[in-house]
Write a protein that holds these residues in place. Sequence first.
Motif, PDB file in Angstrom:
ATOM      1  N   GLU A   1       0.849  -1.187   0.000  1.00 39.90           N
ATOM      2  CA  GLU A   1       0.000   0.000   0.000  1.00 39.90           C
ATOM      3  C   GLU A   1       0.886   1.238   0.000  1.00 39.90           C
ATOM      4  O   GLU A   1       1.893   1.269   0.696  1.00 39.90           O
ATOM      5  CB  GLU A   1      -0.877   0.038   1.255  1.00 39.90           C
ATOM      6  N   THR A   2       0.507   2.253  -0.740  1.00 40.58           N
ATOM      7  CA  THR A   2       1.215   3.523  -0.706  1.00 40.58           C
ATOM      8  C   THR A   2       0.406   4.479   0.159  1.00 40.58           C
ATOM      9  O   THR A   2      -0.742   4.771  -0.148  1.00 40.58           O
ATOM     10  CB  THR A   2       1.371   4.105  -2.118  1.00 40.58           C
TER      11      THR A   2
ATOM     12  N   LYS B   1       0.122   8.191   1.479  1.00 40.26           N
ATOM     13  CA  LYS B   1       0.587   9.549   1.218  1.00 40.26           C
ATOM     14  C   LYS B   1       0.157  10.517   2.312  1.00 40.26           C
ATOM     15  O   LYS B   1       0.705  11.599   2.411  1.00 40.26           O
ATOM     16  CB  LYS B   1       0.055  10.042  -0.123  1.00 40.26           C
TER      17      LYS B   1
ATOM     18  N   ASP C   1      -5.010   7.998   3.971  1.00 35.15           N
ATOM     19  CA  ASP C   1      -4.587   6.684   3.481  1.00 35.15           C
ATOM     20  C   ASP C   1      -4.346   5.733   4.643  1.00 35.15           C
ATOM     21  O   ASP C   1      -4.723   4.564   4.592  1.00 35.15           O
ATOM     22  CB  ASP C   1      -3.308   6.808   2.646  1.00 35.15           C
TER      23      ASP C   1
ATOM     24  N   VAL D   1       7.443   9.356  -3.999  1.00 33.45           N
ATOM     25  CA  VAL D   1       6.041   9.507  -4.374  1.00 33.45           C
ATOM     26  C   VAL D   1       5.951  10.658  -5.362  1.00 33.45           C
ATOM     27  O   VAL D   1       6.552  11.712  -5.152  1.00 33.45           O
ATOM     28  CB  VAL D   1       5.166   9.794  -3.131  1.00 33.45           C
TER      29      VAL D   1
END
Length: 92
Positions: A4-5, A7, A11, A76
Amino acid sequence: MNVETLKNQLDLAALVRSHRLQAGPKGGKMTAQTLADLAGVGRDTIFRIERGEDVSFATAMRVLRVFGLGLNAAPVQWPTLENAQHYFQTKP
């Protein structure tokens, strides 16, 4: 392995909520109180995380560890100021 990213806090909120709702007995939901007990934090802290509010890094890590998760730092792609201005421009 699913990565999972994250940011921002929203999130993190979505990640914690989705894991909690799938981590209970027989794939059912885990209560916020159970997660809080396992992480060693207060139930209100779990609710704050799930609302996307600020918590300390240490607190976030304690909660993520309950699910066997950690964090990795990775670049990112953020929008440039020019792209953001273009996106929000109104057209006649």
